[in-house]
Structure formats: C-alpha cells, structure tokens
Design a protein around this motif. Structure first.
Motif, PDB file in Angstrom:
ATOM      1  N   ALA A 249       0.874  -1.175   0.000  1.00 27.94           N
ATOM      2  CA  ALA A 249       0.000   0.000   0.000  1.00 27.94           C
ATOM      3  C   ALA A 249       0.909   1.221   0.000  1.00 27.94           C
ATOM      4  O   ALA A 249       2.103   1.107   0.276  1.00 27.94           O
ATOM      5  N   THR A 250       0.345   2.378  -0.318  1.00 28.00           N
ATOM      6  CA  THR A 250       1.118   3.601  -0.066  1.00 28.00           C
ATOM      7  C   THR A 250       0.379   4.352   1.035  1.00 28.00           C
ATOM      8  O   THR A 250      -0.865   4.394   1.050  1.00 28.00           O
ATOM      9  N   VAL A 251       1.153   4.843   1.986  1.00 28.64           N
ATOM     10  CA  VAL A 251       0.555   5.564   3.116  1.00 28.64           C
ATOM     11  C   VAL A 251       1.371   6.826   3.364  1.00 28.64           C
ATOM     12  O   VAL A 251       2.590   6.752   3.550  1.00 28.64           O
ATOM     13  N   SER A 252       0.704   7.960   3.367  1.00 26.05           N
ATOM     14  CA  SER A 252       1.404   9.223   3.644  1.00 26.05           C
ATOM     15  C   SER A 252       1.828   9.273   5.106  1.00 26.05           C
ATOM     16  O   SER A 252       1.114   8.751   5.969  1.00 26.05           O
ATOM     17  N   PRO A 253       2.968   9.908   5.389  1.00 24.31           N
ATOM     18  CA  PRO A 253       3.455   9.994   6.780  1.00 24.31           C
ATOM     19  C   PRO A 253       2.425  10.559   7.764  1.00 24.31           C
ATOM     20  O   PRO A 253       2.360  10.138   8.913  1.00 24.31           O
ATOM     21  N   SER A 254       1.554  11.435   7.289  1.00 28.28           N
ATOM     22  CA  SER A 254       0.586  12.062   8.220  1.00 28.28           C
ATOM     23  C   SER A 254      -0.563  11.101   8.553  1.00 28.28           C
ATOM     24  O   SER A 254      -1.299  11.308   9.507  1.00 28.28           O
ATOM     25  N   ASN A 255      -0.692  10.028   7.773  1.00 31.72           N
ATOM     26  CA  ASN A 255      -1.816   9.107   7.998  1.00 31.72           C
ATOM     27  C   ASN A 255      -1.402   8.056   9.035  1.00 31.72           C
ATOM     28  O   ASN A 255      -1.266   6.866   8.739  1.00 31.72           O
ATOM     29  N   THR A 256      -1.192   8.518  10.257  1.00 32.06           N
ATOM     30  CA  THR A 256      -0.645   7.642  11.307  1.00 32.06           C
ATOM     31  C   THR A 256      -1.604   6.497  11.637  1.00 32.06           C
ATOM     32  O   THR A 256      -1.167   5.391  11.950  1.00 32.06           O
ATOM     33  N   ALA A 257      -2.912   6.745  11.548  1.00 34.20           N
ATOM     34  CA  ALA A 257      -3.876   5.663  11.847  1.00 34.20           C
ATOM     35  C   ALA A 257      -3.697   4.519  10.847  1.00 34.20           C
ATOM     36  O   ALA A 257      -3.695   3.346  11.219  1.00 34.20           O
ATOM     37  N   SER A 258      -3.501   4.877   9.596  1.00 31.30           N
ATOM     38  CA  SER A 258      -3.334   3.853   8.562  1.00 31.30           C
ATOM     39  C   SER A 258      -2.023   3.095   8.770  1.00 31.30           C
ATOM     40  O   SER A 258      -1.966   1.874   8.649  1.00 31.30           O
ATOM     41  N   LEU A 259      -0.944   3.829   9.131  1.00 32.42           N
ATOM     42  CA  LEU A 259       0.343   3.154   9.388  1.00 32.42           C
ATOM     43  C   LEU A 259       0.197   2.188  10.559  1.00 32.42           C
ATOM     44  O   LEU A 259       0.652   1.042  10.505  1.00 32.42           O
ATOM     45  N   ARG A 260      -0.507   2.635  11.615  1.00 31.71           N
ATOM     46  CA  ARG A 260      -0.735   1.761  12.783  1.00 31.71           C
ATOM     47  C   ARG A 260      -1.503   0.517  12.364  1.00 31.71           C
ATOM     48  O   ARG A 260      -1.194  -0.601  12.779  1.00 31.71           O
ATOM     49  N   LEU A 261      -2.474   0.704  11.492  1.00 29.59           N
ATOM     50  CA  LEU A 261      -3.301  -0.427  11.042  1.00 29.59           C
ATOM     51  C   LEU A 261      -2.452  -1.460  10.311  1.00 29.59           C
ATOM     52  O   LEU A 261      -2.500  -2.651  10.617  1.00 29.59           O
ATOM     53  N   PHE A 262      -1.614  -1.002   9.387  1.00 28.67           N
ATOM     54  CA  PHE A 262      -0.792  -1.958   8.624  1.00 28.67           C
ATOM     55  C   PHE A 262       0.234  -2.644   9.523  1.00 28.67           C
ATOM     56  O   PHE A 262       0.538  -3.820   9.371  1.00 28.67           O
ATOM     57  N   LYS A 263       0.751  -1.896  10.502  1.00 28.33           N
ATOM     58  CA  LYS A 263       1.704  -2.516  11.443  1.00 28.33           C
ATOM     59  C   LYS A 263       0.991  -3.603  12.248  1.00 28.33           C
ATOM     60  O   LYS A 263       1.530  -4.688  12.465  1.00 28.33           O
ATOM     61  N   ALA A 264      -0.249  -3.336  12.652  1.00 27.86           N
ATOM     62  CA  ALA A 264      -1.014  -4.320  13.442  1.00 27.86           C
ATOM     63  C   ALA A 264      -1.297  -5.560  12.603  1.00 27.86           C
ATOM     64  O   ALA A 264      -1.177  -6.690  13.080  1.00 27.86           O
ATOM     65  N   VAL A 265      -1.615  -5.359  11.333  1.00 25.20           N
ATOM     66  CA  VAL A 265      -1.890  -6.506  10.447  1.00 25.20           C
ATOM     67  C   VAL A 265      -0.621  -7.335  10.261  1.00 25.20           C
ATOM     68  O   VAL A 265      -0.648  -8.558  10.326  1.00 25.20           O
ATOM     69  N   ALA A 266       0.533  -6.654  10.120  1.00 28.25           N
ATOM     70  CA  ALA A 266       1.809  -7.373   9.952  1.00 28.25           C
ATOM     71  C   ALA A 266       2.097  -8.207  11.202  1.00 28.25           C
ATOM     72  O   ALA A 266       2.461  -9.384  11.114  1.00 28.25           O
ATOM     73  N   ARG A 267       1.838  -7.599  12.387  1.00 32.21           N
ATOM     74  CA  ARG A 267       2.084  -8.322  13.656  1.00 32.21           C
ATOM     75  C   ARG A 267       1.172  -9.546  13.707  1.00 32.21           C
ATOM     76  O   ARG A 267       1.594 -10.650  14.000  1.00 32.21           O
ATOM     77  N   GLU A 268      -0.087  -9.328  13.346  1.00 29.97           N
ATOM     78  CA  GLU A 268      -1.087 -10.403  13.369  1.00 29.97           C
ATOM     79  C   GLU A 268      -0.653 -11.549  12.461  1.00 29.97           C
ATOM     80  O   GLU A 268      -0.790 -12.721  12.786  1.00 29.97           O
ATOM     81  N   LEU A 269      -0.051 -11.199  11.325  1.00 34.32           N
ATOM     82  CA  LEU A 269       0.362 -12.225  10.354  1.00 34.32           C
ATOM     83  C   LEU A 269       1.737 -12.783  10.691  1.00 34.32           C
ATOM     84  O   LEU A 269       2.228 -13.695  10.034  1.00 34.32           O
ATOM     85  N   GLY A 270       2.398 -12.161  11.690  1.00 39.30           N
ATOM     86  CA  GLY A 270       3.726 -12.644  12.101  1.00 39.30           C
ATOM     87  C   GLY A 270       4.772 -12.432  11.031  1.00 39.30           C
ATOM     88  O   GLY A 270       5.687 -13.238  10.869  1.00 39.30           O
ATOM     89  N   CYS A 271       4.647 -11.325  10.275  1.00 36.43           N
ATOM     90  CA  CYS A 271       5.699 -11.089   9.289  1.00 36.43           C
ATOM     91  C   CYS A 271       6.115  -9.622   9.310  1.00 36.43           C
ATOM     92  O   CYS A 271       5.518  -8.785   9.987  1.00 36.43           O
ATOM     93  N   THR A 272       7.170  -9.323   8.547  1.00 33.87           N
ATOM     94  CA  THR A 272       7.770  -7.986   8.664  1.00 33.87           C
ATOM     95  C   THR A 272       6.898  -6.919   8.000  1.00 33.87           C
ATOM     96  O   THR A 272       6.116  -7.201   7.102  1.00 33.87           O
ATOM     97  N   PHE A 273       7.124  -5.708   8.474  1.00 29.94           N
ATOM     98  CA  PHE A 273       6.466  -4.498   7.960  1.00 29.94           C
ATOM     99  C   PHE A 273       7.592  -3.548   7.606  1.00 29.94           C
ATOM    100  O   PHE A 273       8.490  -3.342   8.423  1.00 29.94           O
ATOM    101  N   ARG A 274       7.602  -3.034   6.393  1.00 31.41           N
ATOM    102  CA  ARG A 274       8.632  -2.024   6.116  1.00 31.41           C
ATOM    103  C   ARG A 274       8.060  -0.942   5.210  1.00 31.41           C
ATOM    104  O   ARG A 274       7.092  -1.170   4.480  1.00 31.41           O
ATOM    105  N   VAL A 275       8.676   0.247   5.346  1.00 25.26           N
ATOM    106  CA  VAL A 275       8.274   1.376   4.506  1.00 25.26           C
ATOM    107  C   VAL A 275       9.435   1.642   3.558  1.00 25.26           C
ATOM    108  O   VAL A 275      10.577   1.757   3.989  1.00 25.26           O
TER     109      VAL A 275
END
Ligand SMILES: CC(=O)NCC[C@H](N)C(=O)O
Length: 170
Positions: free
Chosen positions: A115-141
C-alpha cells in the motif's frame, strides 16, 4: 473497564449501487484522495472481487479497494482503506483487511501486501503494522518506491506516498 462496542456490521463485496455511498464515505473520511464518483461506481462493479464494504444499519461505514498489480500475481495492493469517523477505534479497519486478505488469498496465494501511506496518515500506518504483527511477518516502509510528492501536480502540495510492504506471508 470500557467494553469495546460490539461491532455490528456486515462485511460484503460491493455492488455498483454502493458507489455513490462509497464516494460520500471517502468524502466524510477526509484523510484520503477523493476520487470521482464514477471511479467508485466502477470499482464497486468491475473490481468488486478485490473491494469490500462494511454496512451497518443500512449505511456504508467502511470501504477497502485493492487490486492485484498486473504481472505481480503474488501481491495484493491495498488502494484505499476508509472507516467512517464515527466508527473509528473499534477494529473495523483491521477486520476489513483481514476479510479482504482471506477472500483474495482463497483465490490465489498472496505473499506480499502493499500500500502507499502518507506519513501524516498515522492511523493507517498503525493499522498496517497491526496486520503485519497479526500475520507474524515484517512491515517495512520503502521511501524509494511508492509515489514521491514530486509526482503530483505542483499546485496540489500532495504528500509523498511511500510504499508499505508486509510480507512475505507464510
Ligand atoms: C492504504 C490507503 O488508504 N492509502 C491511501 C492512498 C491515497 N492517499 C488514496 O487516498 O488513494
């Protein structure tokens, strides 16, 4: 203890008749690029297999649009995740992404969610980080990928849209 309100809504594939309500939702959400109503009607029609709406008491309160980038058949690109301002903080965004992944992966494997997420969209970044944690795999920007601010018309002062990558999914 504040009990999290039970989420009472239906997650389903959209229909072209949902397009206008999706357009209204994106407008209400206020943090996303508002595409044309035609674009949302088309997404709810021709791209319905990789889109999803959350309907609660007859109102569209959530929307996810995604697509399989041509030539990258193990990737799922999440285009927009929208949650009605009144429905935030109840895990709806995560529920929609998890449902989207389950639905799409049932058709063909997904190794990377992007996905692309703007730096100001912190809620969206938090969401993708939570999904990555849930899936047990890495998250990177990846600043090198995605859509730098310079791609957008000068007058719009659009934020950069760095690429977020979750994966490889096991
Ligand atoms: C994941 C997500 O919602 N990205 C937003 C990309 C862009 N700013 C848009 O709104 O289409």
């Amino acid at each position: 203890i504040v009990q999290k309100a039970a989420i009472k809504q239906e997650l389903r594939k959209p229909r072209k008749q949902d397009g206008a309500a999706v357009w209204e939702l994106i407008k209400r959400a206020g943090t996303l690029d508002l595409n044309s109503a035609y674009c949302y009607i088309l997404l709810c029609d021709l791209y319905k297999d990789t889109c999803l709406v959350a309907e609660r008491e007859g109102r569209i309160v959530g929307f996810v649009s995604a697509l399989r980038p041509p030539g990258a058949d193990d990737r799922l690109f999440i285009w927009q995740v929208a949650v009605d301002p009144g429905e935030r903080g109840k895990g709806l965004g995560r529920a929609m992404l998890e449902r989207m992944l389950a639905t799409v992966a049932a058709e063909a494997p997904v190794r990377f969610i992007e996905a692309t997420v703007s730096p100001s969209n912190t809620a969206s970044l938090r969401l993708f980080k939570a999904v990555a944690r849930e899936l047990g795999c890495t998250f990177r920007v990846s600043e090198q990928h995605g859509y730098p601010a310079g791609l957008f018309p000068q007058g719009q002062h659009h934020e950069s849209e760095p690429l977020v990558v979750i994966g490889p999914l096991r």
